[in-house]
Design a protein around this motif. Structure first.
Motif, PDB file in Angstrom:
ATOM      1  N   MET A 298       0.852  -1.182   0.000  1.00  0.00           N
ATOM      2  CA  MET A 298       0.000   0.000   0.000  1.00  0.00           C
ATOM      3  C   MET A 298       0.893   1.240   0.000  1.00  0.00           C
ATOM      4  SD  MET A 298      -2.923  -1.261   2.738  1.00  0.00           S
ATOM      5  CE  MET A 298      -4.232  -0.167   2.144  1.00  0.00           C
ATOM      6  N   THR A 299       0.362   2.324  -0.548  1.00  0.00           N
ATOM      7  CA  THR A 299       1.129   3.559  -0.617  1.00  0.00           C
ATOM      8  C   THR A 299       0.196   4.761  -0.552  1.00  0.00           C
ATOM      9  OG1 THR A 299       2.991   4.610  -1.783  1.00  0.00           O
ATOM     10  CG2 THR A 299       1.150   3.832  -3.142  1.00  0.00           C
ATOM     11  N   ILE A 300       0.775   5.888  -0.182  1.00  0.00           N
ATOM     12  CA  ILE A 300       0.037   7.149  -0.176  1.00  0.00           C
ATOM     13  C   ILE A 300       0.988   8.238  -0.672  1.00  0.00           C
ATOM     14  CG2 ILE A 300       0.613   7.687   2.229  1.00  0.00           C
ATOM     15  CD1 ILE A 300      -2.174   8.959   2.500  1.00  0.00           C
ATOM     16  N   GLU A 301       0.459   9.103  -1.513  1.00  0.00           N
ATOM     17  CA  GLU A 301       1.221  10.269  -1.964  1.00  0.00           C
ATOM     18  C   GLU A 301       1.023  11.355  -0.929  1.00  0.00           C
ATOM     19  OE1 GLU A 301       3.185  10.397  -4.742  1.00  0.00           O
ATOM     20  OE2 GLU A 301       2.661   8.299  -5.179  1.00  0.00           O
ATOM     21  N   LEU A 302       2.118  11.935  -0.485  1.00  0.00           N
ATOM     22  CA  LEU A 302       2.033  12.971   0.542  1.00  0.00           C
ATOM     23  C   LEU A 302       2.054  14.347  -0.071  1.00  0.00           C
ATOM     24  CD1 LEU A 302       4.507  11.361   3.097  1.00  0.00           C
ATOM     25  CD2 LEU A 302       2.007  11.270   3.133  1.00  0.00           C
TER      26      LEU A 302
END
Length: 151
Positions: free
Chosen positions: A147-151
């Motif tokens: 999983m990933t999130i763009e900050l």
């Protein structure tokens, strides 16, 4: 709750990491366990925090720097005596804020695909993490999700 930088020298933290590794061994085959032990968590590219309710260890989490713009969440764990009290949510929020402070553009993680990891996946999704392909040195594994999130 107080979240503080931790040098991993305390007995309580060592026991929580041991519990974390045992839990991973119960739910994942050996080749799919990516949890880190104490020595691995002491590496210079990893920052480790412990969360405390008074003098009781409530949980922990770590942030590994993959490069100047990308971090990885490691060793998220809530003490069994503090489950369902918002510890993981607070630690995750703290790590995301630290990643932003460092200027990371992306924050990623690996967790298990099994039912036992569903609460963790729901927590990450509630913060905006989305499923992604393997990152860094990870490879496709039916026992892992990324999983990933763009900050």
């Amino acid at each position: 709750m107080e979240i503080k930088l931790d040098d991993l020298s305390g007995r309580e933290v060592a026991e929580l990491i041991r519990e974390h590794l045992q839990s991973m061994a119960l739910h994942s085959p050996p080749e799919s366990i990516h949890a880190l032990g104490l020595e691995s968590l002491r590496q210079p590219d990893i920052t480790f925090w412990s969360a405390w309710e008074g003098d009781e260890l409530a949980g922990c989490g770590a942030l590994k720097e993959l490069d100047e713009q990308h971090g990885e969440i490691k060793s998220m764990r809530t003490s069994s005596s503090h489950l369902r009290r918002g510890v993981a949510k607070r630690v995750l929020q703290y790590i995301i804020e630290e990643a932003r402070r460092r200027g990371y553009r992306r924050l990623s993680l690996e967790t298990g695909s099994m039912v036992a990891f569903e609460p963790a996946r729901r927590l990450y999704a509630s913060f905006g993490f989305a499923y992604c392909d393997p990152f860094s040195d990870y490879v496709e594994d039916s026992n892992s999700v990324f999983m990933t999130i763009e900050l």
